[in-house]
Scaffold this motif. Sequence first.
Motif, mmCIF file in Angstrom:
data_model
loop_
_atom_site.group_PDB
_atom_site.id
_atom_site.type_symbol
_atom_site.label_atom_id
_atom_site.label_comp_id
_atom_site.label_asym_id
_atom_site.label_seq_id
_atom_site.Cartn_x
_atom_site.Cartn_y
_atom_site.Cartn_z
ATOM 1 N N PHE A 66 32.997 13.848 -12.000
ATOM 2 C CA PHE A 66 31.456 13.188 -11.544
ATOM 3 C C PHE A 66 30.934 12.768 -12.826
ATOM 4 O O PHE A 66 31.303 12.955 -13.919
ATOM 5 C CB PHE A 66 30.809 14.489 -10.956
ATOM 6 C CG PHE A 66 30.692 15.613 -12.040
ATOM 7 C CD1 PHE A 66 29.543 15.596 -12.540
ATOM 8 C CD2 PHE A 66 31.366 16.537 -12.354
ATOM 9 C CE1 PHE A 66 29.057 16.688 -13.602
ATOM 10 C CE2 PHE A 66 31.400 17.708 -13.132
ATOM 11 C CZ PHE A 66 29.872 17.541 -13.890
ATOM 12 N N GLU A 67 29.809 12.032 -12.500
ATOM 13 C CA GLU A 67 28.940 11.680 -13.615
ATOM 14 C C GLU A 67 27.586 11.934 -13.433
ATOM 15 O O GLU A 67 27.155 12.071 -12.233
ATOM 16 C CB GLU A 67 28.635 9.898 -13.488
ATOM 17 C CG GLU A 67 30.081 9.141 -13.972
ATOM 18 C CD GLU A 67 31.077 9.092 -12.873
ATOM 19 O OE1 GLU A 67 32.250 9.207 -13.249
ATOM 20 O OE2 GLU A 67 30.697 9.060 -11.949
ATOM 21 N N PRO A 68 26.821 12.671 -14.424
ATOM 22 C CA PRO A 68 25.431 13.075 -14.116
ATOM 23 C C PRO A 68 24.698 11.913 -13.802
ATOM 24 O O PRO A 68 24.865 10.816 -14.019
ATOM 25 C CB PRO A 68 24.939 13.575 -15.772
ATOM 26 C CG PRO A 68 26.721 13.761 -16.445
ATOM 27 C CD PRO A 68 27.468 12.760 -15.683
ATOM 28 N N VAL A 69 23.483 12.332 -13.088
ATOM 29 C CA VAL A 69 22.657 11.344 -12.793
ATOM 30 C C VAL A 69 22.087 10.458 -14.170
ATOM 31 O O VAL A 69 21.762 11.019 -14.987
ATOM 32 C CB VAL A 69 21.490 11.871 -12.069
ATOM 33 C CG1 VAL A 69 20.391 10.873 -11.927
ATOM 34 C CG2 VAL A 69 21.864 12.657 -10.939
ATOM 35 N N GLY A 70 22.136 9.188 -14.013
ATOM 36 C CA GLY A 70 21.622 8.194 -15.002
ATOM 37 C C GLY A 70 22.582 8.092 -16.187
ATOM 38 O O GLY A 70 22.422 7.529 -17.190
ATOM 39 N N HIS A 118 12.937 14.778 -18.803
ATOM 40 C CA HIS A 118 12.574 14.439 -20.547
ATOM 41 C C HIS A 118 13.796 14.920 -21.387
ATOM 42 O O HIS A 118 13.451 14.846 -22.573
ATOM 43 C CB HIS A 118 11.320 15.433 -20.741
ATOM 44 C CG HIS A 118 10.170 15.110 -19.801
ATOM 45 N ND1 HIS A 118 9.734 13.949 -19.733
ATOM 46 C CD2 HIS A 118 9.504 16.053 -19.089
ATOM 47 C CE1 HIS A 118 8.659 13.997 -19.147
ATOM 48 N NE2 HIS A 118 8.466 15.347 -18.483
ATOM 49 N N GLN A 119 14.856 15.491 -20.950
ATOM 50 C CA GLN A 119 16.163 15.953 -21.726
ATOM 51 C C GLN A 119 17.015 15.977 -20.840
ATOM 52 O O GLN A 119 17.132 16.019 -19.771
ATOM 53 C CB GLN A 119 15.725 17.324 -22.287
ATOM 54 C CG GLN A 119 15.496 18.418 -21.556
ATOM 55 C CD GLN A 119 15.177 19.630 -22.486
ATOM 56 O OE1 GLN A 119 14.946 19.324 -23.366
ATOM 57 N NE2 GLN A 119 15.021 20.715 -21.619
ATOM 58 N N ASP A 120 18.472 15.758 -21.554
ATOM 59 C CA ASP A 120 19.572 15.999 -20.854
ATOM 60 C C ASP A 120 19.616 17.490 -20.127
ATOM 61 O O ASP A 120 19.029 18.276 -20.727
ATOM 62 C CB ASP A 120 21.027 15.910 -21.792
ATOM 63 C CG ASP A 120 20.837 14.566 -22.151
ATOM 64 O OD1 ASP A 120 20.380 13.548 -21.664
ATOM 65 O OD2 ASP A 120 21.723 14.273 -23.332
ATOM 66 N N GLY A 153 23.780 17.384 -12.833
ATOM 67 C CA GLY A 153 22.871 17.323 -14.006
ATOM 68 C C GLY A 153 22.665 15.899 -14.215
ATOM 69 O O GLY A 153 22.708 14.953 -13.378
ATOM 70 N N HIS A 154 21.846 15.732 -15.218
ATOM 71 C CA HIS A 154 21.232 14.225 -15.472
ATOM 72 C C HIS A 154 21.066 13.983 -17.149
ATOM 73 O O HIS A 154 20.988 14.954 -17.776
ATOM 74 C CB HIS A 154 19.880 14.019 -14.480
ATOM 75 C CG HIS A 154 18.699 15.254 -15.177
ATOM 76 N ND1 HIS A 154 18.242 16.003 -14.693
ATOM 77 C CD2 HIS A 154 18.156 15.130 -16.482
ATOM 78 C CE1 HIS A 154 17.207 16.638 -15.174
ATOM 79 N NE2 HIS A 154 17.217 16.365 -16.259
ATOM 80 N N SER A 155 20.915 12.628 -17.261
ATOM 81 C CA SER A 155 20.741 12.302 -18.751
ATOM 82 C C SER A 155 19.310 12.054 -18.753
ATOM 83 O O SER A 155 18.599 11.851 -17.869
ATOM 84 C CB SER A 155 21.517 11.272 -18.934
ATOM 85 O OG SER A 155 21.083 10.061 -18.433
ATOM 86 N N LYS A 156 19.039 12.225 -20.062
ATOM 87 C CA LYS A 156 17.483 12.026 -20.550
ATOM 88 C C LYS A 156 16.820 10.581 -20.019
ATOM 89 O O LYS A 156 18.107 9.542 -20.330
ATOM 90 C CB LYS A 156 17.273 12.250 -21.903
ATOM 91 C CG LYS A 156 15.732 11.886 -22.490
ATOM 92 C CD LYS A 156 15.840 12.195 -24.065
ATOM 93 C CE LYS A 156 14.418 11.992 -24.569
ATOM 94 N NZ LYS A 156 14.175 12.290 -26.023
ATOM 95 N N GLY A 157 15.927 10.391 -19.468
ATOM 96 C CA GLY A 157 15.300 9.431 -19.024
ATOM 97 C C GLY A 157 15.846 8.655 -17.952
ATOM 98 O O GLY A 157 15.328 7.699 -17.222
ATOM 99 N N SER A 158 16.751 9.638 -17.097
ATOM 100 C CA SER A 158 17.217 8.967 -15.916
ATOM 101 C C SER A 158 16.397 8.926 -14.609
ATOM 102 O O SER A 158 16.485 8.002 -13.957
ATOM 103 C CB SER A 158 18.583 9.560 -15.386
ATOM 104 O OG SER A 158 18.019 11.079 -15.170
ATOM 105 N N PHE A 159 15.057 9.515 -14.730
ATOM 106 C CA PHE A 159 14.143 9.512 -13.892
ATOM 107 C C PHE A 159 12.914 10.085 -14.677
ATOM 108 O O PHE A 159 12.724 10.669 -15.853
ATOM 109 C CB PHE A 159 14.301 10.416 -12.503
ATOM 110 C CG PHE A 159 14.891 11.816 -12.609
ATOM 111 C CD1 PHE A 159 13.885 12.691 -12.805
ATOM 112 C CD2 PHE A 159 16.168 11.969 -12.602
ATOM 113 C CE1 PHE A 159 14.458 14.120 -12.809
ATOM 114 C CE2 PHE A 159 16.623 13.306 -12.747
ATOM 115 C CZ PHE A 159 15.793 14.164 -12.942
ATOM 116 N N THR A 160 11.592 9.867 -13.855
ATOM 117 C CA THR A 160 10.465 10.051 -14.481
ATOM 118 C C THR A 160 10.156 11.618 -15.247
ATOM 119 O O THR A 160 9.924 11.599 -16.566
ATOM 120 C CB THR A 160 9.157 9.942 -13.342
ATOM 121 O OG1 THR A 160 9.272 8.661 -12.898
ATOM 122 C CG2 THR A 160 7.767 10.135 -14.241
#
Length: 491
Positions: A286-290, A246-248, A236-243
């Motif tokens: 684990f940690e989501p991306v960003g 746009h949302q978690d 997974g990833h958090s909002k703004g972690s890459f271009t």
Amino acid sequence: MSKPMIVVLSRDQLMASELPGLFQGRAEIRACDSIEELIDLARHIEPDALVADFRRASSGGHHETRILETVHERHPKMRLAMVTPEICPETLERCAAMTEITHLRGHLDRAALLSAFRSLFPESEQVTAVSPVMRETINEPGVPSFVEHIDDQPLGVLTGISRRYETNSPHLKQMLFDLEVAARHDVTILLIGETGAGKTYLSRLIHEVSPRRHEPFLPVACGALPNELIESELFGHSKGSFTSAHQDKEGKFLAARRGTILLDEIDVLGLEQQVKLLRVIETGEFEPVGSNLTQHCQARLVVASNLDLQPLVEQGRFRPDLYYRLNMLKFVIPPLRQRKMDVIPLAKKFIRQFSIKHGVHIEEIDPNVFGTLINYPWPGNVRELEHVVQRAVIYCRDGRLLNSHLPQHILSGNAGPTNDPSVVLSNFETTNVAPSEQEDRTLGNQIALNEKEIIEQTLFKNSFSRTKTARELGVSRVTLYNKMKKYGLQN
């Protein structure tokens, strides 16, 4: 009087294959694995009843509820039954309460289904739950029983991996027994086997025999994902972690909840991703991306590869610590060419499944069909055999399955490239082909052959649904019909 038609909407072909025995042959059973296929079938035939398998309901059951509403709107007289998890989504609970839908929880209850559909049969043809029995519908030697035995277990519930994984190989039977023992415990399992050998199918059986079978099963094809998106897909990833974030986003490790995740083609992961995967296996963390927020994975992992991982370790492409962690419970699935004794049982199983799915009645099988299948080397393994049998069933006429229903390359033994990554097989020589049978090599004929092959492959991919095939090819149904007529592909 014609038999009532009962349609099974499910991706579990075992459920459809068991219903003829449940109704003692007094109903015609058809299987659909999508709502589009069901609608396409209903344009030509009016089903009397529908059994919808919603045990893996998604999106809170909203999609499944819309399916029921669509079916009821178009076919208000059709009897409906649905199978849901024990803990049913609220939308489906509400739908069942407000309509005359037979609601079966957890499994396909024989007695409840027979009671719900009893009015489909005249009084003189009423069916009741039967004791365990094996009945032959085809008397030819070596021809499969098309009505499997009904045991005391609920239909659609796995009673053992070996029951559903067809094999006569003593070595593979022992492996399946060991695998079933491992499947009942929360341990990570490694499956090694060529493409098409059945890794995904076996992974699903592992899930369904485990205590986690009522939770999601999520396959992830790592090789189909761009390298930069694999971590986001898994963690997974958090909002703004890459271009484009746009949302978690919730990754597969959280979405699976307490279910099972299949990581296929594990060998494509980079070394950094392998470190993170090892941490998930060891600690579940684990940690989501960003994100700096540590999450905990509760899912069970099954990892698969079509390559032996040890040479990758020696080449520095796979971490030794991860390899030794996975190698503790490694199971190697032999390719089909190394277990020719399984070709006929698998072919019989697929004939049974696809005769039900496509509504093709088969009374007799030419013994030469099995001889031809045995002699072919099956570079595409079980998956190739499955597609070949499906094609043969689709083209079967007059209830007799013949050698002529098999593709030409199977009849000639002209195998394509193998799926064995360490071996390149030479194509079998076809010197026995008569000059009159040589193909026309003109440009126009080659274009026509390519067009026919593309249409045929797309039809098979979409279970011979013309609607979905026309949509995927970007042509109208009329154009597709004309092309099928031109190339002799009509069902």
